[in-house]
Each structure stands twice: as C-alpha cells, then as structure tokens.
Design a protein around this motif. Structure first.
Motif, PDB file in Angstrom:
ATOM      1  N   GLY A 295       0.817  -1.210   0.000  1.00 33.60           N
ATOM      2  CA  GLY A 295       0.000   0.000   0.000  1.00 33.60           C
ATOM      3  C   GLY A 295       0.848   1.256   0.000  1.00 33.60           C
ATOM      4  N   VAL A 296       1.934   1.216   0.740  1.00 33.29           N
ATOM      5  CA  VAL A 296       2.833   2.370   0.791  1.00 33.29           C
ATOM      6  C   VAL A 296       3.546   2.544  -0.555  1.00 33.29           C
ATOM      7  CG1 VAL A 296       4.930   3.270   1.872  1.00 33.29           C
ATOM      8  CG2 VAL A 296       3.148   2.247   3.290  1.00 33.29           C
ATOM      9  N   LEU A 297       4.002   1.437  -1.158  1.00 35.26           N
ATOM     10  CA  LEU A 297       4.807   1.517  -2.378  1.00 35.26           C
ATOM     11  C   LEU A 297       3.990   1.736  -3.650  1.00 35.26           C
ATOM     12  CD1 LEU A 297       7.324  -1.371  -1.651  1.00 35.26           C
ATOM     13  CD2 LEU A 297       7.738   1.081  -1.470  1.00 35.26           C
ATOM     14  N   PHE A 298       2.869   1.023  -3.784  1.00 41.24           N
ATOM     15  CA  PHE A 298       2.121   1.037  -5.036  1.00 41.24           C
ATOM     16  C   PHE A 298       0.784   1.762  -4.952  1.00 41.24           C
ATOM     17  CE2 PHE A 298       4.615  -2.944  -5.100  1.00 41.24           C
ATOM     18  CZ  PHE A 298       5.425  -2.658  -6.187  1.00 41.24           C
ATOM     19  N   GLY A 299       0.371   2.155  -3.762  1.00 38.80           N
ATOM     20  CA  GLY A 299      -0.954   2.731  -3.601  1.00 38.80           C
ATOM     21  C   GLY A 299      -1.955   1.642  -3.275  1.00 38.80           C
ATOM     22  N   ALA A 300      -3.155   2.057  -2.919  1.00 37.25           N
ATOM     23  CA  ALA A 300      -4.153   1.106  -2.436  1.00 37.25           C
ATOM     24  C   ALA A 300      -4.630   0.135  -3.521  1.00 37.25           C
ATOM     25  CB  ALA A 300      -5.343   1.859  -1.850  1.00 37.25           C
ATOM     26  N   GLU A 301      -4.921   0.639  -4.713  1.00 29.45           N
ATOM     27  CA  GLU A 301      -5.513  -0.219  -5.746  1.00 29.45           C
ATOM     28  C   GLU A 301      -4.496  -1.219  -6.303  1.00 29.45           C
ATOM     29  OE1 GLU A 301      -5.640   3.203  -5.940  1.00 29.45           O
ATOM     30  OE2 GLU A 301      -7.678   3.440  -5.180  1.00 29.45           O
ATOM     31  N   LEU A 302      -3.371  -0.713  -6.803  1.00 32.57           N
ATOM     32  CA  LEU A 302      -2.368  -1.615  -7.376  1.00 32.57           C
ATOM     33  C   LEU A 302      -1.742  -2.506  -6.302  1.00 32.57           C
ATOM     34  CD1 LEU A 302      -0.532   0.651  -9.974  1.00 32.57           C
ATOM     35  CD2 LEU A 302      -2.059  -1.267 -10.413  1.00 32.57           C
ATOM     36  N   GLY A 303      -1.506  -1.962  -5.125  1.00 32.58           N
ATOM     37  CA  GLY A 303      -0.953  -2.765  -4.035  1.00 32.58           C
ATOM     38  C   GLY A 303      -1.867  -3.916  -3.675  1.00 32.58           C
TER      39      GLY A 303
ATOM     40  N   LEU B  42      -9.952 -14.500   9.834  1.00 29.37           N
ATOM     41  CA  LEU B  42      -8.642 -14.888  10.358  1.00 29.37           C
ATOM     42  C   LEU B  42      -7.506 -14.428   9.453  1.00 29.37           C
ATOM     43  CD1 LEU B  42      -9.328 -18.457  11.775  1.00 29.37           C
ATOM     44  CD2 LEU B  42      -8.702 -16.405  13.066  1.00 29.37           C
ATOM     45  N   ARG B  43      -7.753 -14.366   8.162  1.00 31.85           N
ATOM     46  CA  ARG B  43      -6.740 -13.845   7.252  1.00 31.85           C
ATOM     47  C   ARG B  43      -6.462 -12.360   7.541  1.00 31.85           C
ATOM     48  NH1 ARG B  43      -4.218 -17.527   4.238  1.00 31.85           N
ATOM     49  NH2 ARG B  43      -5.482 -18.873   2.946  1.00 31.85           N
ATOM     50  N   MET B  44      -7.438 -11.656   8.096  1.00 29.61           N
ATOM     51  CA  MET B  44      -7.256 -10.232   8.372  1.00 29.61           C
ATOM     52  C   MET B  44      -6.610  -9.966   9.729  1.00 29.61           C
ATOM     53  SD  MET B  44     -10.440  -8.291   6.580  1.00 29.61           S
ATOM     54  CE  MET B  44     -11.796  -9.121   7.349  1.00 29.61           C
ATOM     55  N   ILE B  45      -6.405 -11.004  10.525  1.00 38.11           N
ATOM     56  CA  ILE B  45      -5.726 -10.835  11.810  1.00 38.11           C
ATOM     57  C   ILE B  45      -4.238 -11.092  11.575  1.00 38.11           C
ATOM     58  CG2 ILE B  45      -5.516 -11.678  14.171  1.00 38.11           C
ATOM     59  CD1 ILE B  45      -8.487 -12.388  14.051  1.00 38.11           C
ATOM     60  N   PRO B  46      -3.397 -10.100  11.840  1.00 41.07           N
ATOM     61  CA  PRO B  46      -1.985 -10.201  11.448  1.00 41.07           C
ATOM     62  C   PRO B  46      -1.206 -11.325  12.111  1.00 41.07           C
ATOM     63  CG  PRO B  46      -2.544  -7.956  12.082  1.00 41.07           C
ATOM     64  CD  PRO B  46      -3.721  -8.811  12.403  1.00 41.07           C
ATOM     65  N   PHE B  47      -1.611 -11.799  13.282  1.00 44.12           N
ATOM     66  CA  PHE B  47      -0.788 -12.732  14.040  1.00 44.12           C
ATOM     67  C   PHE B  47      -1.156 -14.193  13.805  1.00 44.12           C
ATOM     68  CE2 PHE B  47      -1.551  -8.817  16.479  1.00 44.12           C
ATOM     69  CZ  PHE B  47      -0.310  -8.242  16.283  1.00 44.12           C
ATOM     70  N   VAL B  48      -2.135 -14.458  12.969  1.00 48.46           N
ATOM     71  CA  VAL B  48      -2.567 -15.827  12.702  1.00 48.46           C
ATOM     72  C   VAL B  48      -1.684 -16.417  11.606  1.00 48.46           C
ATOM     73  CG1 VAL B  48      -4.497 -17.261  11.941  1.00 48.46           C
ATOM     74  CG2 VAL B  48      -4.913 -15.312  13.423  1.00 48.46           C
ATOM     75  N   ASN B  49      -1.253 -17.651  11.808  1.00 45.95           N
ATOM     76  CA  ASN B  49      -0.334 -18.329  10.894  1.00 45.95           C
ATOM     77  C   ASN B  49      -0.984 -18.536   9.528  1.00 45.95           C
ATOM     78  OD1 ASN B  49       1.008 -20.651   9.565  1.00 45.95           O
ATOM     79  ND2 ASN B  49       2.272 -20.593  11.414  1.00 45.95           N
ATOM     80  N   PHE B  50      -0.321 -18.053   8.479  1.00 43.39           N
ATOM     81  CA  PHE B  50      -0.821 -18.143   7.108  1.00 43.39           C
ATOM     82  C   PHE B  50      -0.982 -19.592   6.671  1.00 43.39           C
ATOM     83  CE2 PHE B  50      -0.115 -18.336   2.522  1.00 43.39           C
ATOM     84  CZ  PHE B  50      -1.005 -17.387   2.058  1.00 43.39           C
ATOM     85  N   SER B  51      -0.009 -20.436   6.968  1.00 38.38           N
ATOM     86  CA  SER B  51      -0.047 -21.832   6.544  1.00 38.38           C
ATOM     87  C   SER B  51      -1.148 -22.610   7.262  1.00 38.38           C
ATOM     88  CB  SER B  51       1.304 -22.494   6.789  1.00 38.38           C
ATOM     89  OG  SER B  51       2.302 -21.840   6.046  1.00 38.38           O
ATOM     90  N   LEU B  52      -1.427 -22.245   8.502  1.00 41.49           N
ATOM     91  CA  LEU B  52      -2.509 -22.900   9.243  1.00 41.49           C
ATOM     92  C   LEU B  52      -3.857 -22.626   8.577  1.00 41.49           C
ATOM     93  CD1 LEU B  52      -3.390 -24.479  11.793  1.00 41.49           C
ATOM     94  CD2 LEU B  52      -3.626 -22.273  12.925  1.00 41.49           C
ATOM     95  N   ILE B  53      -4.061 -21.402   8.142  1.00 41.37           N
ATOM     96  CA  ILE B  53      -5.311 -21.071   7.457  1.00 41.37           C
ATOM     97  C   ILE B  53      -5.357 -21.760   6.092  1.00 41.37           C
ATOM     98  CG2 ILE B  53      -6.727 -19.189   6.569  1.00 41.37           C
ATOM     99  CD1 ILE B  53      -5.452 -17.422   8.734  1.00 41.37           C
TER     100      ILE B  53
ATOM    101  N   ILE C 163      -6.958  -6.228   0.556  1.00 33.82           N
ATOM    102  CA  ILE C 163      -7.522  -4.877   0.449  1.00 33.82           C
ATOM    103  C   ILE C 163      -7.421  -4.153   1.785  1.00 33.82           C
ATOM    104  CG2 ILE C 163      -9.676  -3.597   0.125  1.00 33.82           C
ATOM    105  CD1 ILE C 163     -10.367  -5.613  -2.092  1.00 33.82           C
ATOM    106  N   CYS C 164      -7.764  -4.834   2.857  1.00 31.88           N
ATOM    107  CA  CYS C 164      -7.718  -4.231   4.195  1.00 31.88           C
ATOM    108  C   CYS C 164      -6.305  -3.766   4.546  1.00 31.88           C
ATOM    109  CB  CYS C 164      -8.234  -5.239   5.223  1.00 31.88           C
ATOM    110  SG  CYS C 164      -8.105  -4.718   6.932  1.00 31.88           S
ATOM    111  N   PHE C 165      -5.327  -4.647   4.415  1.00 34.45           N
ATOM    112  CA  PHE C 165      -3.952  -4.293   4.791  1.00 34.45           C
ATOM    113  C   PHE C 165      -3.342  -3.267   3.831  1.00 34.45           C
ATOM    114  CE2 PHE C 165      -3.760  -8.644   6.864  1.00 34.45           C
ATOM    115  CZ  PHE C 165      -3.961  -8.128   8.124  1.00 34.45           C
TER     116      PHE C 165
END
Length: 183
Positions: free
Chosen positions: A37-45, A96-107, A134-136
């Motif tokens: 989001g910082v580098l490419f902006g909201a849409e492209l990021g 759960l995907r939107m919670i930063p501390f949840v393990n990606f591989s577990l989901i 989109i959220c992040f």
C-alpha cells in the motif's frame, strides 16, 4: 517511490515474488501488504498482494503434496491450536486472514481441509485473500493518519467477528466418540 517508478514491471514482479518467499522468511502477511500500500498505492498494491498471496497458497499446496511429513506437522499444529473437530467456516477463514498474528499456513491448511481439488483450493484461497489484501493495503496507504487506538479497536473487532462467524455444529466420528483411552 522514484526507484519503483523507474523499475517498470520489475517492481510489481519482485513484490509478487516476495510474497511467495515471505512465508519462508517468517514475515507476516500484514507487513508485506502494508508495504504494498505504501509503495504502489491502495488499488495496485491490493491487486499485487492478492496475486502474490494466491501464488503463496499454491506454493503451500504443492509443497504439502510433495512433502507429506510437513503437512502432518501442520495438521498437528492445527489440532493443538484449533482442536480435533474444529472446522472453520469461510467467513471465519476470511476474518482470520485479516488478523496479522494468525499463521498463514494454518489457514491454508483449513482451506485444504475444506476443498477436495486443486482448483477448488485455488479458488477459495483467491477469494479469501481479497478482503485481507484490500484491508492491509488500504491500511498501508493510510497508515500515517490512523492512531494506535483505532488499530487496536479494529483488531478487537476482528477477534469478535471470528467468534460470531463460527460453525455452530461439530461432527464427531462414531469411533472417535466411543474410543477407549489408550493405556
């Protein structure tokens, strides 16, 4: 920002590839999406993050099929953290995907348990990545204007939503229910 504009197609390609290797470097999804989001902006990021996260899920699928012992370790982690009979709904997976501390591989493993084919897995992974990316990414584009209190409120709200979207029934196999304790 100037360096990214001068690199042309290489910056987005590098960003998407970085999503693929992020899981091996133990970097949280939220950090990379916020950077997008910082580098490419909201849409492209957001678009680049969804592509990168879906590629990362596909890589998890291929590795889990190629190395069953690794998949078994993730299944043990799932049982330890979520319980033997927990089946997450699609709404819970999205949150759960939107919670930063949840393990990606577990989901990703929970999605693998829900689907039977590679196509189904890829489709569900893609759809569950859209809201979190989109959220992040929008958070990354607006990070300077949000206070830590608002960020904490958003995190608490997400935890409450996970509870709200849970499956209300549990199916236990007959043999598991009547299993005798092993000595």
């Amino acid at each position: 920002m100037t360096a990214i504009q001068t690199t042309g197609y290489f910056a987005p390609l590098f960003f998407i590839l970085f999503h693929l290797f992020r899981q091996f470097l133990l970097i949280p999804v939220a950090v990379v999406c916020i950077a997008g989001g910082v580098l490419f902006g909201a849409e492209l990021g957001s678009m680049f993050s969804v592509l990168g996260l879906t590629g990362s899920s596909i890589l998890f699928y291929l590795i889990s099929k190629g190395f069953p012992t690794l998949l078994h370790r993730f299944e043990k982690m799932k049982v330890k953290w979520l319980g033997t009979y927990t089946n997450l709904s699609i709404g819970q997976i999205i949150i759960l995907r939107m919670i930063p501390f949840v393990n990606f591989s577990l989901i990703s493993l929970c999605i693998l348990d829900k689907t039977k084919t590679f196509r189904g897995y890829t489709k569900l992974s893609f759809l569950t990545h859209i809201p979190s990316a989109i959220c992040f990414t929008f958070l990354g584009a607006a990070i300077q204007s949000l206070s830590p209190i608002i960020l904490a409120i958003i995190l608490v709200l997400l935890v409450v939503l996970v509870y709200f979207f849970r499956e209300k029934q549990v199916l236990i196999k007959w043999n598991d229910f009547f299993a005798r304790e092993k000595a």
